[in-house]
Design a protein around this motif. Structure first.
Motif, PDB file in Angstrom:
ATOM      1  N   LEU A  59      39.463  12.678  21.964  1.00 33.92           N
ATOM      2  CA  LEU A  59      39.109  11.340  21.473  1.00 33.92           C
ATOM      3  C   LEU A  59      39.177  11.299  19.946  1.00 33.92           C
ATOM      4  N   ASN A  60      38.760  12.364  19.297  1.00 37.88           N
ATOM      5  CA  ASN A  60      38.813  12.409  17.833  1.00 37.88           C
ATOM      6  C   ASN A  60      40.262  12.360  17.346  1.00 37.88           C
ATOM      7  N   LEU A  61      41.144  13.107  18.027  1.00 35.38           N
ATOM      8  CA  LEU A  61      42.554  13.070  17.661  1.00 35.38           C
ATOM      9  C   LEU A  61      43.139  11.677  17.853  1.00 35.38           C
ATOM     10  N   THR A  62      42.794  11.032  18.959  1.00 32.59           N
ATOM     11  CA  THR A  62      43.305   9.686  19.236  1.00 32.59           C
ATOM     12  C   THR A  62      42.865   8.697  18.166  1.00 32.59           C
ATOM     13  N   VAL A  63      41.594   8.760  17.793  1.00 32.19           N
ATOM     14  CA  VAL A  63      41.072   7.853  16.773  1.00 32.19           C
ATOM     15  C   VAL A  63      41.714   8.126  15.422  1.00 32.19           C
ATOM     16  N   SER A  64      41.910   9.419  15.096  1.00 31.23           N
ATOM     17  CA  SER A  64      42.487   9.782  13.806  1.00 31.23           C
ATOM     18  C   SER A  64      43.939   9.346  13.689  1.00 31.23           C
ATOM     19  N   ILE A  65      44.681   9.447  14.792  1.00 32.89           N
ATOM     20  CA  ILE A  65      46.091   9.072  14.750  1.00 32.89           C
ATOM     21  C   ILE A  65      46.266   7.563  14.755  1.00 32.89           C
TER      22      ILE A  65
END
Length: 425
Positions: free
Chosen positions: A55-61
């Motif tokens: 989820l953190n990767l998705t939000v960051s991208i």
């Protein structure tokens, strides 16, 4: 001035906090399972941690890290962290797990950045999660049979975590809200001071222009008079010459007024002015037809110089006294009295109105931001008194608030400076 927006935090801040949490969780699982040899459902625990990282990767991208997210998005972000921690604790012993204290971390973060409604929602979610973890959980990772703690102890852990959650939310949000209010109020005070400084700069520019234009205008007047003497009475240009002479005289009168009126000029000649004149200049813009503003001035007691003390004409005094007089005029019924008194030890300005006076419940709070009996009415934010007090204290004044006893009551605001300066002006 409209209310300043509340809440909002950079996305990068929350993302970095979550990456720290993911790294800490993964490290703890590795130490417990492989380092200490305690058995645990590694796949379920690892999947829960991986979901948070994904989820953190998705939000960051999906969005730039410098983007600011609003109150609702930040609350959802932290709510997920609470639920993820609750699932991890369910898989590893519930409230018996010493890491159950980590449930307080999202609440503490939310208390400093979220609105009251969002904080209440996060607090309720945390308390419900704590209650469910007290009833439903998998065995604590342990070598051999896990420790069997008494039910009363587990109930105490539940009560302690729940109470701590509420206290963190209450005190954290209140302190953060006061800090936000103070920052907003100081910004409003700086805006008011900047506006007064612009007016002062404009007055200085007018005085400088009057001085610089005086010489060429005098030359024009001399030449015009010579032309009037030499031109014939029946000359068709005589009417234009007389008009030129009249207009040049009018310009000289305007420039003379700009150069000699201390109430409208802040040039070097009027940097230091008598205190009564300064107070009248600060208050004159707030007069109303239905409210009479009376000015009084004079020494207090015997053996005091009859000549008024001089004071530096500063934007802080002009704006501060102006705000106090404006506030008094808005509450007065018929009259506002502005008295200027002085001794060898102090000089004082007292603003008294015949209105209802200050509320006793708010009297001790006056001078702090967002305190007003009219807050939210007609655009009032409760910043006028705060701005006045802040600006005047910058000049070394002591500002006090009170109510007049007898004679119909009314509010009294006293502004006192120590060590007045007396000299001829």
């Amino acid at each position: 001035m409209p209310a300043l927006p509340r809440g909002g935090v950079r996305l990068r801040t929350l993302v970095l906090i979550r990456w720290g949490a993911v790294a800490g969780q993964a490290f703890t699982v590795a130490v417990v399972h492989w380092g200490l040899g305690f058995g645990m459902p590694v796949l379920a625990v690892g999947g829960t941690i991986a979901l948070s990282a994904l989820l953190n990767l998705t939000v960051s991208i999906g969005r730039p890290g410098s983007a600011r997210i609003d109150d609702r998005e930040a609350a959802i972000f932290l709510a997920f962290d609470i639920l993820q921690l609750a699932v991890l604790l369910y898989l590893t012993g519930g409230l018996i797990n010493p890491f159950s204290l980590l449930l307080l971390a999202p609440v503490a973060i939310g208390a400093t950045i979220l609105s009251l409604a969002s904080n209440v929602a996060l607090t309720l979610l945390t308390i419900v999660s704590i209650a469910l973890l007290g009833l439903f959980y998998q065995p604590l990772p342990w070598k051999g049979p896990p420790p069997n703690l008494p039910d009363i102890y587990q109930a105490g852990v539940w009560a302690g975590l729940s109470l701590t959650t509420m206290l963190i939310t209450l005190y954290g949000w209140r302190l953060a809200e006061e800090q936000r209010q103070m920052a907003d109020a100081l910004a409003a005070a700086q805006a008011a001071l900047a506006r007064e400084q612009q007016l002062s700069a404009l007055g200085a520019l007018a005085a400088a222009a009057a001085h610089e234009l005086g010489s060429p205008l005098s030359t024009i007047a001399v030449v015009t008079k010579e032309m009037q003497r030499e031109i014939e009475l029946d000359d068709p240009l005589r009417e234009d010459v007389e008009l030129l002479a009249a207009e040049s005289e009018r310009c000289r009168s305007i420039l003379a007024q700009l150069s000699t009126d201390p109430a409208g000029d802040v040039s070097d000649s009027y940097t230091l002015v008598p205190l009564p004149a300064l107070i009248e200049a600060a208050a004159q813009n707030y007069a109303r037809e239905e409210i009479d503003i009376a000015f009084e001035s004079g020494p207090a007691g015997e053996g005091v110089p009859t000549t008024a003390p001089i004071q530096l004409r500063s934007p802080e005094i002009m704006q501060g006294i102006g705000n106090i007089v404006q506030n008094a005029v808005s509450f007065a019924r018929k009259e506002v009295r502005v008295s200027t008194r002085w001794t060898r030890d102090w000089s004082e300005v007292e603003v008294v109105d015949d209105g209802p006076g200050f509320s006793e419940a708010l009297l001790d709070e006056l001078g702090t931001p967002f305190i007003s009996t009219r807050q939210g009415q007609g655009g009032h934010m409760g910043l006028g008194v705060f701005i006045a007090k802040t600006l005047l204290e910058r000049t070394g004044a002591n500002v006090t608030f009170g109510n007049r006893s007898g004679m119909g009551g009314g509010a009294v605001v006293s502004v006192r400076w120590s060590n007045p300066v007396f000299k001829a002006t």
